[in-house]
Design a protein around this motif. Structure first.
Motif, PDB file in Angstrom:
ATOM      1  N   VAL A 191      36.338  49.253  38.478  1.00 17.57           N
ATOM      2  CA  VAL A 191      36.658  48.025  39.217  1.00 17.57           C
ATOM      3  C   VAL A 191      38.138  47.716  39.061  1.00 17.57           C
ATOM      4  N   ARG A 192      38.798  47.431  40.172  1.00 19.36           N
ATOM      5  CA  ARG A 192      40.211  47.064  40.133  1.00 19.36           C
ATOM      6  C   ARG A 192      40.365  45.554  40.219  1.00 19.36           C
ATOM      7  N   HIS A 193      41.153  44.977  39.297  1.00 20.61           N
ATOM      8  CA  HIS A 193      41.499  43.559  39.327  1.00 20.61           C
ATOM      9  C   HIS A 193      42.897  43.405  39.913  1.00 20.61           C
ATOM     10  N   LEU A 194      43.072  42.400  40.726  1.00 24.16           N
ATOM     11  CA  LEU A 194      44.368  42.131  41.320  1.00 24.16           C
ATOM     12  C   LEU A 194      45.289  41.428  40.333  1.00 24.16           C
ATOM     13  N   PRO A 195      46.593  41.583  40.483  1.00 25.40           N
ATOM     14  CA  PRO A 195      47.542  40.953  39.553  1.00 25.40           C
ATOM     15  C   PRO A 195      47.860  39.529  39.948  1.00 25.40           C
ATOM     16  N   GLY A 196      48.545  38.817  39.049  1.00 23.36           N
ATOM     17  CA  GLY A 196      49.138  37.540  39.391  1.00 23.36           C
ATOM     18  C   GLY A 196      48.252  36.351  39.150  1.00 23.36           C
ATOM     19  N   GLY A 234      31.071  36.025  49.515  1.00 19.86           N
ATOM     20  CA  GLY A 234      32.037  35.352  48.660  1.00 19.86           C
ATOM     21  C   GLY A 234      32.182  35.977  47.298  1.00 19.86           C
ATOM     22  N   GLY A 235      32.138  37.314  47.232  1.00 14.07           N
ATOM     23  CA  GLY A 235      32.178  38.007  45.947  1.00 14.07           C
ATOM     24  C   GLY A 235      33.550  38.206  45.363  1.00 14.07           C
ATOM     25  N   GLY A 236      34.587  37.667  46.012  1.00 19.11           N
ATOM     26  CA  GLY A 236      35.924  37.750  45.456  1.00 19.11           C
ATOM     27  C   GLY A 236      36.470  39.167  45.443  1.00 19.11           C
ATOM     28  N   VAL A 268      39.154  41.532  50.216  1.00 24.27           N
ATOM     29  CA  VAL A 268      38.479  42.592  50.958  1.00 24.27           C
ATOM     30  C   VAL A 268      39.263  43.893  50.872  1.00 24.27           C
ATOM     31  N   GLU A 269      40.566  43.815  50.916  1.00 26.29           N
ATOM     32  CA  GLU A 269      41.375  45.027  50.746  1.00 26.29           C
ATOM     33  C   GLU A 269      41.110  45.661  49.381  1.00 26.29           C
ATOM     34  N   ASN A 270      40.981  44.827  48.355  1.00 28.32           N
ATOM     35  CA  ASN A 270      40.687  45.353  47.027  1.00 28.32           C
ATOM     36  C   ASN A 270      39.287  45.959  46.970  1.00 28.32           C
ATOM     37  N   LEU A 271      38.322  45.330  47.646  1.00 32.80           N
ATOM     38  CA  LEU A 271      36.975  45.880  47.694  1.00 32.80           C
ATOM     39  C   LEU A 271      36.965  47.257  48.354  1.00 32.80           C
TER      40      LEU A 271
END
Length: 299
Positions: free
Chosen positions: A81-86, A131-133, A161-164
Motif C-alpha cells: 500500500v502506498r501512502h501519499l506525502p504531506g 470514500g476509501g481515501g 484515486v490516482e494513488n489507488l
C-alpha cells in the motif's frame, strides 16, 4: 465540485474551506488538541487498534511511502500500500473531500479486519468501497483474500484515486487477485453527480468514516441505495462524532432496514474498553471508536 488548484479564492469559497477544515481538525485531533496528522501517521493522537501491522518498504522521490500491511489474525496475508506525502490544510479541502489523504482512519482499520475475518461472505459477489481515501484498505484486502466476482475501490478525490491506481498496479497485489476483477474509480455523491452505469450493480457496499459532513449524508444514503442490488447490503463503520452517526441512521431508515451495533466484535470491544481506561487522554471514543451500521435494501 471540481478540484481547484488556484491559490486565489473567493470569500465564500474561503469560508466554506475554513469551515470544513475546522470540522476536520476536530475530527482528526479531538477538541482538546491542536495537532494534525500527516499521511504517514507521524503525528497522531490515536494510531489504531493494532488489528493491522505495517512495515515500511520504500519511499518514492516525491515522498510517497510504500508499506506492507499484514494482519496478526490472518497468517500469510500481505498487501502493498502506498501512502501519499504531506499534510492537509484548509486550501486542500476547497475541492472535493480530501480527508482520505491524511491518514488511515480507525474505522477503515476495523472494517478491513471485518472483511478479512468474514471474507467467505463476499464469495461470488460484487463489492464497492465508497470514500476509501488514498488506500481503500478494506476493498483491497477483500480483492486479495475473498472469492468476490468483482471489487471496485473508489474515492471522490482525484489524488486518492490516482494513488489507488498505483496500488492496484503493484505486482505483489495483482498476483493475488486471482479471478476477482479489481478496479478503481472516482465516485462522488451530491449535487448533480450521477452514476447510471453503477445502478443496481453491487451486492455489497463498504464505507468507513464518511458521515461527518452535514451536507453529504443524504446524498450518500441515496447513492448507496441506487448502486445496491435489491436485498444488497451496505457495511458502514463510523464513530459517533457528535450526532453524525445517529443523523445518518435516521436518514437511512427511510430507505433501508437498518441495524446498528457497538458490540460487533469481542476483540474490538475489549480493545475499546482498555483504551477508555487509559488516563493519557489520547483516546476519545466519540471520534475514535467506530460503530457498525448495516443497511439492507428492500427488495
Amino acid at each position: 465540485m471540481n478540484k481547484v488548484h488556484s491559490p486565489t479564492l473567493s470569500n465564500d469559497r474561503k469560508t466554506i474551506a475554513l469551515q470544513r477544515w475546522k470540522i476536520l481538525k476536530q475530527a482528526l485531533t479531538g477538541s482538546r488538541s491542536s495537532e494534525t496528522r500527516t499521511s504517514d501517521g507521524s503525528i497522531r493522537r490515536f494510531s489504531g487498534y493494532g488489528l493491522l501491522k505495517t512495515e515500511k518498504l520504500s519511499m518514492t522521490p516525491e515522498g510517497s511511502v510504500w508499506y506492507q500491511y499484514t494482519a496478526p489474525s490472518q497468517p500469510g496475508f500481505a498487501m502493498s500500500v502506498r501512502h501519499l506525502p504531506g499534510t492537509i490544510d484548509a486550501s486542500t479541502l476547497l475541492g472535493f473531500n480530501n480527508t482520505g489523504n491524511v491518514c488511515v482512519w480507525p474505522a477503515e482499520e476495523v472494517m478491513t479486519d471485518y472483511c478479512l475475518k468474514n471474507s467467505e461472505q463476499f464469495r461470488d459477489c460484487s463489492v464497492c468501497e465508497l470514500g476509501g481515501g488514498m488506500t481503500c484498505l478494506a476493498g483491497l484486502a477483500l480483492a486479495i483474500v475473498s472469492k468476490a466476482t468483482s471489487v471496485l475501490i473508489s474515492d471522490g478525490n482525484e489524488d486518492s484515486v490516482e494513488n489507488l491506481n498505483v496500488i492496484l498496479s503493484h505486482q505483489d497485489n495483482q498476483s493475488q487477485f486471482d479471478n476477482t476483477k479489481v478496479s478503481s474509480r472516482l465516485i462522488r455523491w451530491g449535487g448533480d453527480t450521477k452514476h447510471e452505469d453503477l445502478e443496481g450493480r453491487f451486492d455489497f457496499v463498504l464505507c468507513a468514516d464518511c458521515l461527518f459532513f452535514d451536507d453529504g449524508r443524504a446524498d450518500l444514503a441515496d447513492l448507496i441505495f441506487d448502486i445496491l442490488k435489491p436485498n444488497g447490503k451496505a457495511i458502514i463503520y463510523a464513530p459517533h462524532r457528535g450526532p453524525t452517526f445517529e443523523s445518518f441512521r435516521d436518514l437511512a431508515q427511510k430507505q433501508f432496514h437498518v441495524d446498528a451495533q457497538e458490540k460487533y466484535s469481542p476483540e474490538v470491544w475489549d480493545l475499546h474498553c482498555k483504551m477508555k481506561m487509559n488516563e493519557s487522554g489520547i483516546y476519545d471514543e466519540n471520534i475514535h471508536f467506530p460503530l457498525l451500521m448495516t443497511l439492507t435494501k428492500h427488495s
